[in-house]
Design an enzyme around this catalytic site. Structure first.
Site, PDB file in Angstrom:
ATOM      1  CG  HIS A 201      -1.904   1.046   1.236  1.00 54.62           C
ATOM      2  ND1 HIS A 201      -3.113   0.917   0.603  1.00 54.62           N
ATOM      3  CD2 HIS A 201      -1.867   2.292   1.719  1.00 54.62           C
ATOM      4  CE1 HIS A 201      -3.785   2.029   0.733  1.00 54.62           C
ATOM      5  NE2 HIS A 201      -3.050   2.889   1.407  1.00 54.62           N
TER       6      HIS A 201
ATOM      7  CD  GLU B 252      -3.006 -10.537 -13.583  1.00 55.38           C
ATOM      8  OE1 GLU B 252      -2.685  -9.713 -12.736  1.00 55.38           O
ATOM      9  OE2 GLU B 252      -4.162 -10.966 -13.708  1.00 55.38           O
TER      10      GLU B 252
ATOM     11  CG  ASP C 137      -1.343 -10.991  -9.367  1.00 49.66           C
ATOM     12  OD1 ASP C 137      -1.128 -11.385  -8.207  1.00 49.66           O
ATOM     13  OD2 ASP C 137      -2.314 -10.286  -9.671  1.00 49.66           O
TER      14      ASP C 137
ATOM     15  CB  CYS D 267      -1.271  -2.902 -16.955  1.00 49.26           C
ATOM     16  SG  CYS D 267      -1.843  -4.565 -16.603  1.00 49.26           S
TER      17      CYS D 267
HETATM   18  C1  PEP Z   1      -0.721  -7.059 -11.789  1.00 48.42           C
HETATM   19  O1  PEP Z   1      -0.924  -8.115 -11.183  1.00 48.42           O
HETATM   20  O2  PEP Z   1       0.400  -6.684 -12.192  1.00 48.42           O
HETATM   21  C2  PEP Z   1      -1.852  -6.141 -12.064  1.00 48.42           C
HETATM   22  C3  PEP Z   1      -1.701  -5.084 -12.836  1.00 48.42           C
HETATM   23  O3  PEP Z   1      -3.037  -6.412 -11.456  1.00 48.42           O
HETATM   24  P1  PEP Z   1      -3.333  -6.093  -9.901  1.00 48.42           P
HETATM   25  O4  PEP Z   1      -2.162  -5.334  -9.348  1.00 48.42           O
HETATM   26  O5  PEP Z   1      -4.598  -5.323  -9.865  1.00 48.42           O
HETATM   27  O6  PEP Z   1      -3.445  -7.487  -9.353  1.00 48.42           O
HETATM   28 MG    MG Z   2      -2.930  -8.815 -10.930  1.00 46.34          MG
END
Ligand code: PEP
Ligand code: MG
Length: 560
Positions: free
Chosen positions: A184, A416, A440, A487
């Site tokens: 966080h 992921e 992930d 992302c």
């Molecule tokens: C990720 O896992 O990199 C992702 C963009 O999704 P989240 O962080 O929402 O799990």
């Molecule tokens: Mg993710």
């Protein structure tokens, strides 16, 4: 000078005196009260009312989402059933402090047992209890210190309620002893452009008032710096400030290769800021935030309103919406089984949606309706829809088929899970695009829970094993001539962004405040540079050496 190592967030550098976050109070003694019950009850009423008013005032000052959090906390403080529980303990002869501690603890246990969003509110209840006890004792509440001058905040980790009200004019930098790059605190630091080093285990040795340099680019906290080191750090901070005020241009490499820079958003309210910071569209719209605060899925009409607002903010631009990613770090009571022993390996993401297909169908309906409505108004965006946590080719075929049933023109999947990266060539035979979620992907590749401080050092997307998987996806994208975006938080690291492009990423999506640093970093490198630096990182044994190899290949200074 000593160097304390951690994980740097972004490329910032700052210096200043340390102020440590106070530890929570230990549990009060349960010795019988020396006051009569009436006096203890009056003390509690005054303390609770004082805390509630203080939280409301701070909420009014902060505004926005922080105000909602603080007002909810003020209501918790004055909850009548808590009052009854506290009074019952005082009537048994306990002190006001112990009665507050014990009554709040029993409520906390009930909330924790409920799990999900309500379970996560347990920490907010603890915070209220600490504030009431502080008032009863006439001492300052534990939490963010106020030394009366700007400071480097050193903490174990920060709770959302602490971060909501951080005075950014006073906090020069954040150093935490726990937490990894997706904690966080790290997400907040990126969002607000705060210089931060997280997971610096040895920062427990720092004392109030000592001057440190926090070098996020190097992932270092430097103690006892010389005048010369302070001076160099100061110059680097000034250079960065200049980059931040550079013109906002579309993302591109030095040789002109376009690398669109997109925003990660959880709420359409963030769209205007993202556009102002130069986001060329949205690379990840996390729809879970629409669902998190309710005990059942929002209606199609509620979802549609939110998606319309988002699409209308990016007319003609690409907007990638991720269907609901519930489970593990984002549990939803109506979709996930709170009793799974390993929720990160359980029925989460697309798996959970498939098990409750009506929710997926409603979400696709709302997206299709929002797309049609914004187009009819001439405000339409280029809507792409993707599924989270896809681990097989069959799941890819399932999702792209169901999305197309609802008229989605561009349907893709997030990569992921290592299985999807390794089979990216097969996956991209079905999907129109891939978007790599490095948070992930790192968690699953290194088998390290992204929420667990004790394994935070494994949660590093620079790890060559992760980079090799990204390379697989990049190669598959080139072979199929299909886009491969990034992302995860890795895209917001200006140096890693160059490596990811060298590995085949065709767009990068990140917290909007990271756009300026990444834009500047891309502009300094050609595609050939990016490929060379990616090769250097891929050849390393571990994350630290991959980072060092990339730095050496691009001649970025290792320390201040
Ligand atoms: C990720 O896992 O990199 C992702 C963009 O999704 P989240 O962080 O929402 O799990
Ligand atoms: Mg993710």
């Amino acid at each position: 000078m000593t160097q304390l190592r951690g994980v740097g967030i972004g490329l910032g550098i700052a210096q200043g005196p340390v102020a440590r976050m106070a530890e929570p109070f230990p549990a009060p003694s349960d010795a019988p009260s020396t006051l009569d019950a009436g006096s203890e009850t009056t003390r509690v009423r005054d303390a609770v009312a004082g805390v509630a008013r203080e939280l409301e005032q701070r909420g009014a000052q902060a505004g926005g989402a922080a105000q909602d959090v603080l007002e909810a906390q003020a209501m918790m403080a004055e909850d009548p059933s808590l009052e009854t529980e506290i009074d019952a303990r005082i009537a048994q002869g306990h002190t006001a402090e112990w009665a507050v501690h014990d009554a709040f603890a029993s409520f906390r246990d009930t909330l924790t047992a409920m799990g999900g969003y309500l379970g996560e509110r347990a920490a907010d209840l603890d915070d209220v209890a600490q504030r009431v006890i502080a008032r009863l004792r006439g001492v300052p509440a534990p939490g963010v210190p106020d030394p009366g001058h700007p400071f480097v905040l050193v903490a174990k980790d920060l709770a959302p309620a602490d971060t909501a009200l951080l005075d950014l004019d006073k906090v020069l930098a954040l150093v935490t002893t726990e937490g990894g790059p997706t904690s966080h605190t790290a997400i907040l630091a990126r969002e607000k452009s705060i210089v931060a080093v997280v997971g610096a285990v040895d920062a427990t040795s720092l004392v109030d008032g000592e001057t440190v340099i926090v070098d996020a680019a190097g992932g270092l906290v430097l103690t006892e710096p010389t005048a010369d080191e302070l001076d160099r750090a100061h110059r680097r901070a000034a250079d960065r400030a200049a980059a931040a005020s550079a013109p906002v241009t579309p993302g591109a490499l030095k040789d002109g290769t376009a690398i669109p820079l997109l925003a990660n958003l959880g709420n359409a309210d963030g769209a205007a800021d993202a556009v102002a910071l130069g986001a060329e569209g949205v690379g990840l719209f996390r729809t879970e935030f629409l669902f998190l605060s309710s005990s059942s899925a929002p209606t199609i009409a509620q979802q549609r309103a939110s998606y319309e607002k988002l699409l209308a903010a990016f007319p003609g631009k690409k907007v990638v919406v991720r269907v609901l990613d519930a489970g593990a770090d984002k549990p939803l009571p109506f979709l996930n089984d709170a009793h799974e022993e390993n929720p990160a390996l359980g029925l989460r993401g697309l798996r959970a949606l498939r098990a409750s297909e009506d929710i997926l169908r409603e979400q696709l309906t709302a997206l299709a309706e929002a797309d049609a409505a914004t187009r009819a108004n001439g405000q339409g965006a280029d809507l792409w829809v993707m599924a989270p946590m896809v681990s097989t080719v069959e799941e890819t075929a399932y999702f792209t088929a169901i999305a197309r049933e609802y008229g989605v023109k561009t349907a893709g999947v997030m990569v992921e899970v290592p299985s999807s990266a390794l089979l990216a060539d097969r996956i991209l035979a079905h999907a129109d695009f891939a978007s790599i979620g490095t948070n992930d992907l790192t968690q699953y590749t290194l088998a390290a829970d992204r929420l667990l401080g004790s394994v935070a050092s494994f949660q590093d997307p620079w790890h060559p094993a992760v980079l090799r998987l990204v390379r697989e996806v990049g190669a598959a994208g080139r072979a199929h001539d299909k886009p491969v975006g990034i992302c995860g938080e890795a895209a917001a690291d200006p140096l890693l962004a160059v490596v990811l492009v060298g590995l085949g990423a065709t767009s990068l999506s990140m917290a909007p405040t990271a756009l300026a640093d990444v834009r500047a970093s891309l502009l300094e490198n050609t595609l050939a540079d990016a490929q060379r630096v990616a090769e250097a990182a891929l050849a390393a044994d571990d994350a630290a050496s991959a980072r060092a190899a990339a730095r050496a290949a691009l001649s970025v200074p290792a320390t201040a």
